[in-house]
Design an enzyme around this catalytic site. Structure first.
Site, short mmCIF file in Angstrom:
data_model
loop_
_atom_site.label_atom_id
_atom_site.label_comp_id
_atom_site.label_asym_id
_atom_site.label_seq_id
_atom_site.Cartn_x
_atom_site.Cartn_y
_atom_site.Cartn_z
N HIS A 238 -59.65 -10.16 7.63
CA HIS A 238 -59.26 -10.39 6.43
C HIS A 238 -59.33 -9.00 5.48
O HIS A 238 -60.30 -8.32 5.56
CB HIS A 238 -59.95 -11.31 5.50
CG HIS A 238 -59.17 -11.98 4.26
ND1 HIS A 238 -59.15 -11.20 3.16
CD2 HIS A 238 -58.71 -12.96 3.85
CE1 HIS A 238 -58.74 -11.70 2.16
NE2 HIS A 238 -58.29 -12.93 2.62
N ARG A 259 -54.12 -10.20 -4.36
CA ARG A 259 -53.20 -9.32 -4.03
C ARG A 259 -51.51 -10.05 -4.45
O ARG A 259 -50.64 -9.51 -4.66
CB ARG A 259 -52.90 -9.03 -2.41
CG ARG A 259 -53.92 -7.87 -2.27
CD ARG A 259 -54.10 -7.71 -0.68
NE ARG A 259 -54.55 -8.70 0.04
CZ ARG A 259 -53.95 -9.19 1.11
NH1 ARG A 259 -52.96 -8.68 1.55
NH2 ARG A 259 -54.34 -10.25 1.66
#
Lengths: 578, 122, 241, 129
Positions: A238, A259
């Protein structure tokens, strides 16, 4: 030794295990279920830790075909397309069940319908969520539903699996030997069907996201029992793991929605480095790319002082960030930083295993009878890279299927006897650590594995480092087998004994990962080889299979991908860059 | 069959919700009634020691009599229900016996109080 | 405040072997961002391997590692050493629960009570699809907030009413009951309300706020319990249906 | 069922209270003053009634004896304090019962305490002057 006879044995109490238990019960309430879990029910494992949410097609403007294409595109086209399609087409049913039957309440949009937020790598905003800590709600409500069915579901807490019991031919599972960690006693469970839903082994890396009790137990047990594995080289990192020094908080994921909402990444020099790696999608690129980009920046010396990059949220407004991501803000505040107003140091973190036991669309192991696998332990759904939000999706959709399958199998099968000599062998294998007065201290070995995997089988791999890792892992498997428990009479809640088993399981899985990674001489999805940087669709649209030869040696073979919906020719023709 | 109002039915004879509510109501009323009582004794009262005749003078008006009966009733209820609550909090097992004793004790004190008030009026 | 090392006193007790509990002292070097969980892990991994404690997610989502740290129940993973403001740290198991060994407690009583309020959602049969509820309707405002409970048991360990009355359901179970009773989708709300309206239910709460004081998720179970008391009274008058 | 039955049931009660919090102390004091006031109430009712058995003279004699006793004179200040505390904290609890002030419980407590202190001190001043 305690013996329990039951219809269905479920290992694991995450989204897959709990949903499987519900579906066994609801398919046939007369079936007895034993649900064994390594921690407290609903508390251990990673479904609980799901943050972002779950991808599902609910909006008429969206379609399962789009979700399917996003999934296999994100997965580098090596997904088992039947499984991927099962995921996307079952997901709406699973969410419906979660809302209407289980009692979850997902966040709502302005019009009162279920809200769907943006996640990376997707053509449509389709992630349903409960703020930024969705797993708590999903798992807590599933656990409550299991409590409701306790007349048939026997819950064994803090009880871990050790090994499966098989018939003499070795192709059928008839139960498992478990260890009650509170007493240290072993339990023999004789079952018609066994469901494995224990999750992966990402915790074998130095910086890792999962809960500390998730140590690849189910995978290691399946390997030892002889089940067929696939795609083990596909190890997801990740991109945004929190960096908190040596603390165990390090590696915990800051969710993808950050994000998705517009957060961006900076390297140590203050450059928005994603411009160099994916100028089109920037930070909303898939996990493998963003993670690799961050890793490469750090390796190139453009990272921060403590070896990370920055995640910036401040430009979105402190109030917005606090309101949309309260859990993330709290987590970052724990280490003395303000996510909403200052850059936070992050690093790629080992997160999820796309590979695992090979299953069919009914979650059955392809070569072991009465063995049902659901969730991260299985393979094929995500291919070479998992999209954010497809993880809990896999757990719940395949958990449901596993439950239905297990109920049907339990009805069709009789309870076959287990072999006493196998029980004795398993007991010897795991209890011998108590018999020794001296031996190897397991903790330095554990630390070494974590560093070894991070350095040599990590985000970026190459032939030499993989070779080194493989030979060292062989040695370590021997060494770990020589370890001992300091207090020989302390069986109750002995964490050291537990860690020895964990470590052996880690090594077992790590061997498969590095072996598989050494075979795939190309880069695809989360598997990146610095000596083979290109993706080779002509040669490598295949899956690597692994299996135990019987003496812990790994047998490997390669088969073409299962391309029932989008053929290899079409993939090559489309030449999609990922 | 007699159809009792819901207030009187429910779990056993304990009527948790109702005693809880009465404890609040009595608390609120005591704030007023006890306030007047103290005010009457300390502020309104001029002499250093309260005398029988003064007390009698006050109790010659009907509102004052009512005030003292209310004070007695709510004060005793609040006090004894409070004691019972403390005992249950501490894990009391013999609830019915305790309630019986507390009711007898409370009623006795109420009787004594009413007797005193009558002594002043007569 | 920057510490080099801390002095940790850890409660040790094996109910099957020891007559009385004892405290063991350890000196632990401090690392950056060190949480209490890092401290007990350090001790168990490298100093005394026989120590027992429980943890899973290590980031405050599972609620496995609640302990009694320097005088109050806290999650070990979310308690930074630096936040305690002292180099002397005492770690004990979560109170009001039986001890399995050392810092690992048996959560059984906690979940037995959790089950008493029928914690599972039972949907109304006419609801075939997810209900449309606008976020600005305010209908879910307080419920959603209180649904954040991670059943860590901190509130249960902090509550003196649980300590003195072993039948009392405790803040977490009652809070869960509230989130269901206030949920209009639920079919057995009145049944649940009767369960919490008993003597061992909401009436044992006396607004101490210990639960709210220690809740790692900053919930205020006291408020849920007050909401339940109100509904119990209304139900007695036949207003709540 | 091993994992359920193995329960190390020997219950070793550790210190469960959260002592460094306002709510806990508010409750402790509320209980203490409450029990004190109950005892006073019983005493008060019996004294008044028994003194009245033989009429006005005995009532006046008893009251004079009680109200001029210097020790009891000062102890009365304690009684007043207890009434003020129990009453004001009671108001705070009533506020919670009608759903007000959960997020400000500590502030409400301290506000009540300031008010209570003012009331009590003025009683002390009046009483001692």
């Amino acid at each position: 030794m305690n013996e329990i006879k039951t219809d269905v044995l479920i290992l694991g109490s995450g989204g897959a295990g709990l949903f499987a238990a519900l579906h066994v019960y609801d398919s046939n309430p007369s079936l007895n279920v034993v649900l064994a879990t390594k921690g407290l029910i609903g508390k251990c494992g990673c479904s609980r830790m799901v943050q972002g949410g779950m991808n599902v097609v609910l909006n008429p403007a969206d379609s399962v075909e789009k979700h399917f294409m996003d999934t296999i595109k994100g997965g580098g086209f090596v997904n088992d397309q039947d499984l991927a399609y099962t995921l996307v087409s079952d997901a709406p049913k699973a969410v419906h069940e979660l809302e209407v039957k289980v009692g979850c309440f997902f966040d709502r949009a302005e019009d009162g319908k279920i809200h769907q937020k943006a996640f990376a790598g997707q053509s449509f905003d389709r992630t349903v969520h409960v703020a930024d800590l969705s797993g708590i709600q999903i798992i807590a409500r599933l656990t409550d539903q299991v409590f409701r069915r306790e007349d048939r579901i026997k819950i064994l807490e803090e009880t871990r699996g050790l090994d499966f019991l098989t018939t003499a031919e070795g192709d059928r599972v008839v139960g498992a030997v478990l260890a009650d960690m509170r007493t240290g006693e072993l339990i023999v469970v004789n079952a018609k069907v066994v469901i494995v839903a224990t999750g992966g082994s990402s915790s074998m890396y130095k910086i890792s996201a999962p809960s500390v009790d998730k140590t690849g137990d189910g995978m290691a047990m399946c390997f030892r029992a002889g089940a067929e594995f696939m795609d083990m080289e596909m190890m997801q990192f990740h991109p945004t793991g929190l960096l908190a020094g040596q603390s165990r908080l390090s590696g915990s994921v800051l969710e993808e929605g950050l994000r998705g909402a517009g957060g961006y990444l900076l390297n140590g020099l203050g450059e928005r480095f994603m411009e160099r790696y994916d100028p089109e999608r920037m930070e909303r690129s898939t996990r493998d790319r963003v993670a690799r980009a961050g890793y490469m920046e750090i390796m190139a010396g453009r990272g921060t002082e403590s070896g990370g990059v920055y995640l910036v949220m401040g430009h979105l407004g402190a109030e917005f960030v606090e309101k949309k991501f309260p859990g993330m803000c709290d987590r970052v505040r724990d280490i003395g930083k303000q996510l909403s107003s200052e850059p936070v140091e992050i690093s790629p973190t080992s997160h999820f295993m796309m590979g695992g036991v090979k299953i069919d669309i009914h979650c059955q192991s392809t070569n072991m009878k009465n063995l049902v696998i659901a969730g991260e332990d299985s393979s094929g759904v995500h291919g070479a890279n998992r999209l954010g939000g497809n993880g809990i999706g896999e757990s719940v959709t395949f958990g449901r299927r596993a439950g239905d399958t297990a109920a049907a199998l339990a009805e069709q099968n009789i309870l076959r006897p287990y072999r006493q000599e196998q029980v004795e062998e398993i007991t010897r294998r795991w209890m011998k650590f108590y018999k020794r007065t001296e031996g190897v201290d397991i903790y330095p070995i554990r630390d070494e594995i974590k560093n070894l995997m991070w350095d040599k089988v990590g985000v970026v791999r190459e032939a030499k480092s993989l070779q080194e890792a493989m030979s060292r892992l062989e040695e370590l498997l021997e060494v770990a087998d020589q370890s001992f428990v300091t207090n020989r009479t302390l069986f109750r809640y002995n964490m050291e004994w537990n860690e020895i088993i964990n470590t052996i399981n880690w090594i077992t899985v790590a061997r498969m990962v590095s072996k598989s990674a050494s075979l795939r001489t190309e880069s695809r999805g989360s598997h990146y080889r610095s000596d083979f940087k290109e993706t080779d669709n002509n040669k490598w649209l295949v899956n690597i299979y692994l299996k135990n030869k019987g003496n812990m040696e790994i047998e490997t073979y390669i088969k073409p991908i299962n391309a029932t919906r989008f053929s290899a020719e079409e993939i090559i023709k489309a030449n999609i860059k990922y | 069959m007699l159809n009792f109002p819901r207030i009187l039915t429910g779990e056993g004879v304990l009527l948790n919700a109702m005693t809880w509510l009465l404890q609040r109501i009595s608390a609120a009323l005591l704030l007023v009634v006890l306030g007047i009582h103290i005010w009457a004794l300390y502020v309104f009262n001029t002499s250093e020691v309260i005398s029988f005749s003064e007390a009698r003078a006050r109790l010659s008006s009907a509102p004052y009599v009512l005030l003292y009966v209310l004070l007695l009733f709510f004060g005793l209820f609040h006090a004894f229900n409070g004691v019972y609550t403390v005992m249950v909090d501490m894990g009391l097992k013999t609830r019915k016996t305790t309630i019986g004793i507390l009711i007898i004790l409370g009623t006795a004190l109420f009787g004594i109080g009413v007797y005193s008030i009558i002594q002043f009026i007569m | 405040m920057s510490l080099q090392e801390i002095n940790v006193k850890i409660f040790r007790y094996d109910p099957e072997a020891d007559v009385e509990p004892r405290f063991d002292s350890f000196t632990v070097p401090v690392i950056k961002n060190m949480a209490i969980l890092d401290v007990v892990m350090y001790v168990q991994n490298y100093v005394d391997k026989t120590l027992a404690f429980r943890c899973s997610c290590r980031i405050g989502m599972c609620g496995s590692c609640a302990m009694y740290i320097n005088g109050r129940p806290r999650l070990a993973c979310r308690t930074q050493v630096s936040s305690l403001g002292t180099p002397d740290i005492t770690i004990m198991p979560l109170p009001n629960l039986p001890i399995i060994r050392d810092l690992a407690t048996d959560m059984e009583p906690f979940f037995e009570k959790w089950k008493k309020i029928k914690p599972f959602y039972v949907g109304k049969s006419e609801l075939k699809d997810p209900v449309a509820i606008r976020p600005d309707s305010g209908e879910r405002e307080f419920i959603d907030q209180m649904l954040d409970c991670i059943t860590c048991g901190c509130c249960y360990g902090a509550c003196s009413m649980v300590a003195t009355n072993e039948e009392y359901l405790g803040p977490a179970a009652l809070n869960r009951a509230y989130t269901l009773i206030a949920d209009k989708r639920d079919a057995i709300r009145v049944e649940r309300l009767k369960a919490v309206g008993r003597s061992y239910g909401v009436w044992r709460c006396h607004d101490q706020f210990n639960c709210a004081e220690v809740c790692p998720k900053k919930l205020v179970p006291t408020k849920s319990i007050q909401q339940l008391k109100k509904r119990c009274v209304l139900q007695k008058f036949g207003v709540f249906k | 069922m091993p994992s359920r039955e193995m329960v190390a049931s020997q219950r070793y009660k550790t210190n469960s209270q959260v002592w460094n919090a306002v709510g806990m102390w508010a409750w402790m004091l509320h209980r203490a003053t409450g029990i004190g006031l109950v005892l006073y109430l019983i005493l008060h009712a019996t004294l008044i009634s028994t003194s009245l058995i033989s009429g006005a003279q005995s009532f006046n004699a008893t009251l004079t004896m009680l109200m001029t006793n210097p020790v009891l004179h000062y102890m009365e200040l304690l009684l007043v304090g207890a009434v003020i505390y129990h009453g004001l904290n009671g108001v705070r609890l009533l506020l919670f019962d009608i759903g007000i002030g959960f997020s400000k419980q500590k502030e409400i407590f301290w506000a009540a305490m300031v008010l209570g202190a003012i009331m009590w001190i003025s009683v002390v001043v009046v009483k001692l002057s």
